[in-house]
Design a protein around this motif. Structure first.
Motif, PDB file in Angstrom:
ATOM      1  N   ARG A  91      18.709 -13.607  -7.887  1.00 63.02           N
ATOM      2  CA  ARG A  91      18.953 -12.164  -7.999  1.00 63.02           C
ATOM      3  C   ARG A  91      18.538 -11.637  -9.367  1.00 63.02           C
ATOM      4  NH1 ARG A  91      23.669 -13.537  -4.964  1.00 63.02           N
ATOM      5  NH2 ARG A  91      24.857 -13.782  -6.905  1.00 63.02           N
ATOM      6  N   ARG A  92      18.870 -12.393 -10.414  1.00 63.80           N
ATOM      7  CA  ARG A  92      18.535 -11.964 -11.777  1.00 63.80           C
ATOM      8  C   ARG A  92      17.015 -11.913 -11.976  1.00 63.80           C
ATOM      9  NH1 ARG A  92      21.636  -9.949 -16.245  1.00 63.80           N
ATOM     10  NH2 ARG A  92      20.575 -10.536 -18.174  1.00 63.80           N
ATOM     11  N   LEU A  93      16.320 -12.942 -11.533  1.00 61.94           N
ATOM     12  CA  LEU A  93      14.869 -12.981 -11.671  1.00 61.94           C
ATOM     13  C   LEU A  93      14.224 -11.829 -10.914  1.00 61.94           C
ATOM     14  CD1 LEU A  93      12.193 -14.389 -12.449  1.00 61.94           C
ATOM     15  CD2 LEU A  93      12.382 -15.660 -10.294  1.00 61.94           C
ATOM     16  N   VAL A  94      14.654 -11.607  -9.686  1.00 63.23           N
ATOM     17  CA  VAL A  94      14.067 -10.550  -8.869  1.00 63.23           C
ATOM     18  C   VAL A  94      14.287  -9.184  -9.505  1.00 63.23           C
ATOM     19  CG1 VAL A  94      14.291  -9.336  -6.660  1.00 63.23           C
ATOM     20  CG2 VAL A  94      14.147 -11.830  -6.709  1.00 63.23           C
ATOM     21  N   ALA A  95      15.467  -8.962 -10.055  1.00 63.24           N
ATOM     22  CA  ALA A  95      15.738  -7.682 -10.705  1.00 63.24           C
ATOM     23  C   ALA A  95      14.804  -7.460 -11.890  1.00 63.24           C
ATOM     24  CB  ALA A  95      17.195  -7.631 -11.159  1.00 63.24           C
ATOM     25  N   HIS A  96      14.583  -8.487 -12.694  1.00 61.93           N
ATOM     26  CA  HIS A  96      13.646  -8.373 -13.819  1.00 61.93           C
ATOM     27  C   HIS A  96      12.233  -8.061 -13.316  1.00 61.93           C
ATOM     28  CE1 HIS A  96      15.904  -9.238 -17.411  1.00 61.93           C
ATOM     29  NE2 HIS A  96      16.416 -10.359 -16.931  1.00 61.93           N
ATOM     30  N   LEU A  97      11.806  -8.760 -12.285  1.00 60.51           N
ATOM     31  CA  LEU A  97      10.447  -8.568 -11.775  1.00 60.51           C
ATOM     32  C   LEU A  97      10.261  -7.165 -11.205  1.00 60.51           C
ATOM     33  CD1 LEU A  97       9.845 -12.023 -10.044  1.00 60.51           C
ATOM     34  CD2 LEU A  97       8.870 -11.210 -12.195  1.00 60.51           C
ATOM     35  N   LEU A  98      11.236  -6.694 -10.443  1.00 64.49           N
ATOM     36  CA  LEU A  98      11.112  -5.371  -9.848  1.00 64.49           C
ATOM     37  C   LEU A  98      11.026  -4.291 -10.917  1.00 64.49           C
ATOM     38  CD1 LEU A  98      13.529  -5.685  -6.798  1.00 64.49           C
ATOM     39  CD2 LEU A  98      11.042  -5.450  -6.737  1.00 64.49           C
ATOM     40  N   ARG A  99      11.750  -4.464 -12.005  1.00 63.27           N
ATOM     41  CA  ARG A  99      11.650  -3.501 -13.111  1.00 63.27           C
ATOM     42  C   ARG A  99      10.232  -3.460 -13.667  1.00 63.27           C
ATOM     43  NH1 ARG A  99      16.839  -3.658 -17.217  1.00 63.27           N
ATOM     44  NH2 ARG A  99      18.377  -2.697 -15.816  1.00 63.27           N
ATOM     45  N   SER A 100       9.595  -4.614 -13.744  1.00 61.66           N
ATOM     46  CA  SER A 100       8.249  -4.656 -14.309  1.00 61.66           C
ATOM     47  C   SER A 100       7.209  -4.084 -13.345  1.00 61.66           C
ATOM     48  CB  SER A 100       7.878  -6.095 -14.685  1.00 61.66           C
ATOM     49  OG  SER A 100       7.652  -6.883 -13.527  1.00 61.66           O
ATOM     50  N   PHE A 101       7.510  -4.066 -12.050  1.00 60.92           N
ATOM     51  CA  PHE A 101       6.560  -3.578 -11.060  1.00 60.92           C
ATOM     52  C   PHE A 101       6.654  -2.063 -10.858  1.00 60.92           C
ATOM     53  CE2 PHE A 101       7.181  -7.892  -8.772  1.00 60.92           C
ATOM     54  CZ  PHE A 101       6.350  -8.506  -9.686  1.00 60.92           C
ATOM     55  N   GLU A 102       7.828  -1.498 -11.152  1.00 56.04           N
ATOM     56  CA  GLU A 102       8.074  -0.106 -10.796  1.00 56.04           C
ATOM     57  C   GLU A 102       7.459   0.857 -11.802  1.00 56.04           C
ATOM     58  OE1 GLU A 102      11.822   2.737  -9.420  1.00 56.04           O
ATOM     59  OE2 GLU A 102      12.195   0.858 -10.495  1.00 56.04           O
ATOM     60  N   THR A 103       6.981   1.970 -11.281  1.00 55.55           N
ATOM     61  CA  THR A 103       6.465   3.048 -12.123  1.00 55.55           C
ATOM     62  C   THR A 103       6.929   4.368 -11.532  1.00 55.55           C
ATOM     63  OG1 THR A 103       4.478   4.014 -13.114  1.00 55.55           O
ATOM     64  CG2 THR A 103       4.313   3.295 -10.833  1.00 55.55           C
ATOM     65  N   GLY A 104       6.922   5.416 -12.356  1.00 53.94           N
ATOM     66  CA  GLY A 104       7.329   6.718 -11.849  1.00 53.94           C
ATOM     67  C   GLY A 104       8.771   6.738 -11.398  1.00 53.94           C
ATOM     68  N   ARG A 105       9.645   6.021 -12.096  1.00 57.91           N
ATOM     69  CA  ARG A 105      11.047   5.949 -11.686  1.00 57.91           C
ATOM     70  C   ARG A 105      11.688   7.327 -11.775  1.00 57.91           C
ATOM     71  NH1 ARG A 105      12.857   2.500 -15.320  1.00 57.91           N
ATOM     72  NH2 ARG A 105      12.411   0.660 -14.055  1.00 57.91           N
ATOM     73  N   ARG A 150       0.833  -1.207   0.000  1.00 63.71           N
ATOM     74  CA  ARG A 150       0.000   0.000   0.000  1.00 63.71           C
ATOM     75  C   ARG A 150       0.864   1.252   0.000  1.00 63.71           C
ATOM     76  NH1 ARG A 150      -1.590   3.995   2.738  1.00 63.71           N
ATOM     77  NH2 ARG A 150      -0.220   3.482   4.501  1.00 63.71           N
ATOM     78  N   ARG A 151       1.909   1.274   0.813  1.00 57.45           N
ATOM     79  CA  ARG A 151       2.769   2.452   0.896  1.00 57.45           C
ATOM     80  C   ARG A 151       3.509   2.695  -0.419  1.00 57.45           C
ATOM     81  NH1 ARG A 151       5.791   1.998   6.817  1.00 57.45           N
ATOM     82  NH2 ARG A 151       3.898   2.002   8.108  1.00 57.45           N
ATOM     83  N   ALA A 152       3.973   1.618  -1.055  1.00 55.59           N
ATOM     84  CA  ALA A 152       4.693   1.778  -2.315  1.00 55.59           C
ATOM     85  C   ALA A 152       3.779   2.339  -3.405  1.00 55.59           C
ATOM     86  CB  ALA A 152       5.291   0.445  -2.756  1.00 55.59           C
ATOM     87  N   LYS A 153       2.527   1.930  -3.392  1.00 58.03           N
ATOM     88  CA  LYS A 153       1.554   2.484  -4.341  1.00 58.03           C
ATOM     89  C   LYS A 153       1.277   3.958  -4.026  1.00 58.03           C
ATOM     90  CE  LYS A 153      -1.105  -1.642  -5.621  1.00 58.03           C
ATOM     91  NZ  LYS A 153      -2.461  -2.233  -5.652  1.00 58.03           N
ATOM     92  N   ALA A 154       1.083   4.255  -2.755  1.00 59.14           N
ATOM     93  CA  ALA A 154       0.784   5.624  -2.356  1.00 59.14           C
ATOM     94  C   ALA A 154       1.920   6.571  -2.721  1.00 59.14           C
ATOM     95  CB  ALA A 154       0.503   5.694  -0.857  1.00 59.14           C
ATOM     96  N   ALA A 155       3.148   6.048  -2.724  1.00 57.53           N
ATOM     97  CA  ALA A 155       4.306   6.862  -3.086  1.00 57.53           C
ATOM     98  C   ALA A 155       4.446   7.017  -4.594  1.00 57.53           C
ATOM     99  CB  ALA A 155       5.573   6.249  -2.508  1.00 57.53           C
ATOM    100  N   GLY A 156       3.592   6.341  -5.360  1.00 60.47           N
ATOM    101  CA  GLY A 156       3.645   6.442  -6.808  1.00 60.47           C
ATOM    102  C   GLY A 156       4.774   5.661  -7.452  1.00 60.47           C
ATOM    103  N   ARG A 157       5.322   4.699  -6.733  1.00 61.74           N
ATOM    104  CA  ARG A 157       6.453   3.931  -7.269  1.00 61.74           C
ATOM    105  C   ARG A 157       6.068   2.513  -7.684  1.00 61.74           C
ATOM    106  NH1 ARG A 157      11.449   5.801  -6.008  1.00 61.74           N
ATOM    107  NH2 ARG A 157      12.096   4.353  -7.656  1.00 61.74           N
ATOM    108  N   LEU A 158       4.949   2.017  -7.170  1.00 62.27           N
ATOM    109  CA  LEU A 158       4.502   0.667  -7.506  1.00 62.27           C
ATOM    110  C   LEU A 158       3.246   0.782  -8.353  1.00 62.27           C
ATOM    111  CD1 LEU A 158       4.692  -2.425  -7.147  1.00 62.27           C
ATOM    112  CD2 LEU A 158       3.341  -2.171  -5.056  1.00 62.27           C
ATOM    113  N   ARG A 159       3.213   0.049  -9.460  1.00 62.15           N
ATOM    114  CA  ARG A 159       2.079   0.150 -10.364  1.00 62.15           C
ATOM    115  C   ARG A 159       0.776  -0.188  -9.648  1.00 62.15           C
ATOM    116  NH1 ARG A 159       3.255  -3.412 -15.317  1.00 62.15           N
ATOM    117  NH2 ARG A 159       1.010  -3.148 -15.629  1.00 62.15           N
ATOM    118  N   GLU A 160      -0.280   0.515 -10.010  1.00 66.03           N
ATOM    119  CA  GLU A 160      -1.548   0.413  -9.302  1.00 66.03           C
ATOM    120  C   GLU A 160      -2.203  -0.958  -9.437  1.00 66.03           C
ATOM    121  OE1 GLU A 160      -3.330   2.221  -7.190  1.00 66.03           O
ATOM    122  OE2 GLU A 160      -1.656   3.615  -7.028  1.00 66.03           O
TER     123      GLU A 160
END
Length: 227
Positions: free
Chosen positions: A189-203, A150-160
């Motif tokens: 580590r490689r998989l997690v990095a790929h996934l986090l890129r796909s989740f992030e918004t407003g970088r 919830r906090r990551a979304k509220a900060a505009g960094r995690l896709r809705e």
């Protein structure tokens, strides 16, 4: 493992000495039961008979039940450290003022833990999430994860459209790449990095470089059914 103390305390006439001997023997039995139970939970699953655990531990069934009156009590003792570690991950995330960093580190830390301790992962997370007495601990962890999302979304960094249940998908996907101990950390580590890129918004800054690829090779990829 410490050497086993005899059931018969030295005949010294000193009750304290005899009591100490019995306590040492009881602790030796307890440690052996826990080590045996963990190994059997991993190899056979959480439902392995208590009598089987007692036999492999070299103790009587009555002794096992004196130490651990229920299966739930035994499983709680075997995996208490791991659940405490999960709780600590959530506590650290909720204490972090940077919502995206908290979200990212939560996923990175849990997945790294999975890669290091596949035994807990396979035996507990896949076998008994609704069956054993970790209800309060599990609820607190789940509520903590939900708040981190919830906090990551509220900060505009995690896709809705990210749902807290997607964390389970992340951890299941991570389990799929950590079967080989030699490549597990790098693959995770490689998989997690790929996934986090796909989740992030407003970088606000350039994407971090991906970790080095794991030396899997195409021959190590899962095979699809023929036809």
């Amino acid at each position: 493992m410490p050497s086993r103390v005899s059931h018969i305390a030295p005949v010294t006439g000193d009750p304290a000495v005899q009591s100490s001997g019995l306590r040492s023997d009881a602790e030796s039995n307890r440690r052996r039961i826990l080590e045996t139970a963990r190994a059997l939970f991993v190899s056979r699953g959480i439902d392995v008979p208590m009598a089987t655990i007692a036999r492999h531990a070299g103790v009587g069934v009555a002794t096992l039940y004196r130490r651990f009156p229920t299966r739930e009590a035994l499983v709680t003792a075997v995996f208490s450290d791991e659940f405490a570690a999960c709780s600590a991950i959530v506590d650290d995330a909720l204490a972090d003022e940077d919502a995206w960093r908290a979200f990212r580190r939560t996923i990175e830390t849990v997945c790294a833990s999975q890669a290091q301790d596949r035994e807990f992962n396979d035996a507990v997370l896949s076998s008994f999430p609704d069956a054993v007495g970790f209800d309060r601990e599990r609820l607190r962890i789940e509520e903590g994860f939900a708040e981190v999302v919830r906090r990551a979304k509220a900060a505009g960094r995690l896709r809705e459209d990210f749902d807290v249940s997607d964390l389970s998908l992340v951890f299941m996907a991570n389990r799929g790449v950590i079967g080989d101990a030699a490549t597990a950390p790098a693959a995770s580590r490689r998989l997690v990095a790929h996934l986090l890129r796909s989740f992030e918004t407003g970088r606000a800054e350039p994407a971090r470089p991906l970790p080095p690829p794991a030396p899997l090779g195409l021959g190590r990829l899962p095979r699809t059914p023929e036809g």
